[in-house]
Design a protein around this motif. Structure first.
Motif, mmCIF file in Angstrom:
data_model
loop_
_atom_site.group_PDB
_atom_site.id
_atom_site.type_symbol
_atom_site.label_atom_id
_atom_site.label_comp_id
_atom_site.label_asym_id
_atom_site.label_seq_id
_atom_site.Cartn_x
_atom_site.Cartn_y
_atom_site.Cartn_z
ATOM 1 N N THR A 11 -1.789 -5.426 -15.784
ATOM 2 C CA THR A 11 -0.899 -5.854 -16.133
ATOM 3 C C THR A 11 0.385 -4.431 -16.086
ATOM 4 N N GLN A 12 -0.548 -2.932 -15.274
ATOM 5 C CA GLN A 12 -0.209 -1.463 -16.289
ATOM 6 C C GLN A 12 1.446 -1.516 -14.884
ATOM 7 N N ALA A 13 0.927 -1.321 -13.801
ATOM 8 C CA ALA A 13 2.219 -1.847 -12.912
ATOM 9 C C ALA A 13 2.268 -2.161 -11.510
ATOM 10 N N GLY A 14 2.870 -1.836 -10.740
ATOM 11 C CA GLY A 14 3.550 -2.411 -9.682
ATOM 12 C C GLY A 14 3.309 -1.759 -8.936
ATOM 13 N N LEU A 15 3.129 -1.962 -7.294
ATOM 14 C CA LEU A 15 3.542 -0.931 -6.238
ATOM 15 C C LEU A 15 5.074 -1.734 -5.101
ATOM 16 N N SER A 16 5.438 -1.497 -4.619
ATOM 17 C CA SER A 16 6.678 -1.480 -3.486
ATOM 18 C C SER A 16 6.779 -0.910 -2.665
ATOM 19 N N LYS A 17 6.908 -1.498 -1.597
ATOM 20 C CA LYS A 17 7.150 -0.477 -0.893
ATOM 21 C C LYS A 17 8.138 0.915 -0.689
ATOM 22 N N ASP A 18 9.348 0.224 -0.983
ATOM 23 C CA ASP A 18 10.789 1.562 -1.681
ATOM 24 C C ASP A 18 9.533 2.139 -2.010
ATOM 25 N N SER A 19 8.948 2.765 -3.343
ATOM 26 C CA SER A 19 8.661 2.984 -3.826
ATOM 27 C C SER A 19 7.700 4.334 -3.272
ATOM 28 N N LEU A 20 7.261 4.131 -1.878
ATOM 29 C CA LEU A 20 5.812 4.735 -1.264
ATOM 30 C C LEU A 20 6.851 6.354 -0.912
ATOM 31 N N SER A 21 5.439 7.028 -0.632
ATOM 32 C CA SER A 21 6.327 8.226 0.067
ATOM 33 C C SER A 21 5.941 7.752 1.964
ATOM 34 N N TRP A 98 -10.165 4.061 -9.064
ATOM 35 C CA TRP A 98 -9.453 4.630 -10.905
ATOM 36 C C TRP A 98 -9.420 3.485 -11.389
ATOM 37 N N ILE A 99 -10.624 2.577 -12.052
ATOM 38 C CA ILE A 99 -10.052 1.721 -12.147
ATOM 39 C C ILE A 99 -9.371 1.602 -13.862
ATOM 40 N N THR A 100 -9.519 2.414 -14.281
ATOM 41 C CA THR A 100 -8.477 2.502 -15.636
ATOM 42 C C THR A 100 -7.751 2.305 -15.660
ATOM 43 N N LEU A 101 -6.380 3.469 -13.854
ATOM 44 C CA LEU A 101 -5.504 2.878 -13.793
ATOM 45 C C LEU A 101 -4.780 1.681 -13.012
ATOM 46 N N GLU A 102 -6.353 0.816 -12.824
ATOM 47 C CA GLU A 102 -6.267 -0.527 -11.972
ATOM 48 C C GLU A 102 -5.211 -0.090 -10.417
ATOM 49 N N ARG A 103 -6.391 0.759 -9.955
ATOM 50 C CA ARG A 103 -5.579 1.433 -8.889
ATOM 51 C C ARG A 103 -7.351 1.639 -7.939
ATOM 52 N N VAL A 177 -10.913 12.714 8.658
ATOM 53 C CA VAL A 177 -9.776 12.325 8.829
ATOM 54 C C VAL A 177 -9.626 11.659 9.635
ATOM 55 N N PRO A 178 -8.074 10.951 8.473
ATOM 56 C CA PRO A 178 -7.649 9.243 8.315
ATOM 57 C C PRO A 178 -6.834 9.003 9.440
ATOM 58 N N GLN A 179 -7.491 7.712 9.311
ATOM 59 C CA GLN A 179 -6.942 6.605 11.042
ATOM 60 C C GLN A 179 -5.974 5.706 10.103
ATOM 61 N N SER A 180 -6.382 5.475 9.010
ATOM 62 C CA SER A 180 -6.034 5.003 7.226
ATOM 63 C C SER A 180 -5.631 5.092 6.354
ATOM 64 N N ILE A 181 -5.433 4.627 5.030
ATOM 65 C CA ILE A 181 -5.462 4.997 4.089
ATOM 66 C C ILE A 181 -4.361 4.190 3.412
ATOM 67 N N GLU A 182 -5.461 3.481 2.498
ATOM 68 C CA GLU A 182 -5.212 1.820 1.574
ATOM 69 C C GLU A 182 -4.415 2.243 0.054
ATOM 70 N N PHE A 183 -3.327 1.707 -0.280
ATOM 71 C CA PHE A 183 -3.403 2.371 -1.314
ATOM 72 C C PHE A 183 -3.307 0.754 -2.495
ATOM 73 N N TRP A 184 -4.189 0.137 -3.327
ATOM 74 C CA TRP A 184 -4.171 -0.708 -3.696
ATOM 75 C C TRP A 184 -4.075 -0.845 -5.230
ATOM 76 N N GLN A 185 -2.934 -1.919 -6.055
ATOM 77 C CA GLN A 185 -2.642 -1.300 -7.670
ATOM 78 C C GLN A 185 -2.853 -3.206 -7.855
ATOM 79 N N GLY A 186 -3.544 -2.873 -8.766
ATOM 80 C CA GLY A 186 -4.630 -4.346 -9.341
ATOM 81 C C GLY A 186 -2.510 -5.386 -9.995
#
Length: 214
Positions: A11-21, A98-103, A177-186
């Motif tokens: 329940t700590q946070a959400g993630l939206s496309k608008d908030s991403l770099s 980064w489980i403490t941050l639910e990420r 060398v990254p081909q993909s990077i996924e950001f996961w927010q609980g």
């Protein structure tokens, strides 16, 4: 042992496309700084997944030592199991839990050795004991006892008694060398926010961003 009752709502946070770099490395840098500010233990600890010649996956925790637009760098013995996997299949995945941050952050990409000059620059800044340790351990090989390591350490200390420890020829860095990077927010009810950055061309700055179903 039945542990199915272990359950936590995120329940700590959400993630939206608008908030991403638009740049996943900038987004990773932001999250990494937040992990440091939250005083997470070993925020640079990452699970490294590789696959060997028999297509058997391997997994271990290593430490990220630096990252930039070129990728994510870690160091190891070039005779280690992970290095042998990379030699036959230079692809890997990284997981920052980064489980403490639910990420979580998941990186997938190709793997390449960094230059000897880069490895030397990093090695020269390591603590003296860690420099000696790189010479002592034939990583992933079978040993009969810990006493053997202590004896080898004494031998290496005598060998480099002048205090200067050279870079071993069998030790150095790899860059994922990254081909993909996924950001996961609980999120609550297991309806997590997941955004995947994928390279849309050979350009290092051209990324496509997609929301994934949880």
């Amino acid at each position: 042992m039945d542990i199915s009752h272990l359950r936590k709502e995120y329940t700590q946070a959400g993630l939206s496309k608008d908030s991403l770099s638009n740049d996943p490395l900038e987004q990773f840098s932001l999250w990494f700084k937040q992990a440091q500010e939250a005083q997470l233990p070993e925020p640079n600890a990452m699970s490294l997944a590789t696959v060997d010649v028999d297509k058997m996956p391997g997994l271990r925790t290593v430490l990220l030592k630096y990252f930039d637009t070129r990728g994510f760098v870690f160091f190891t013995n070039y005779g280690s199991r992970k290095a042998k996997d990379i030699a036959v299949n230079p692809q890997a995945a990284l997981l920052f839990p980064w489980i403490t941050l639910e990420r979580q952050v998941i990186v997938r990409g190709s793997v390449e050795k960094i230059s000897k000059r880069e490895s030397l620059h990093y090695f020269s800044g390591r603590p003296h004991g860690s420099q000696l340790g790189a010479w002592v351990s034939e990583q992933s090989s079978v040993i009969t006892s810990r006493k053997l390591l202590a004896m080898k350490l004494d031998e290496i200390k005598r060998k480099f008694s002048d205090g200067k420890v050279p870079l071993p020829s069998f030790w150095g860095g790899y860059r994922v060398v990254p081909q993909s990077i996924e950001f996961w927010q609980g999120r609550p009810n297991r309806l997590h926010d997941r955004f995947l950055y994928s390279r849309s061309s050979d350009s290092a700055v051209d990324w496509q961003i997609d929301r994934l179903a949880p």
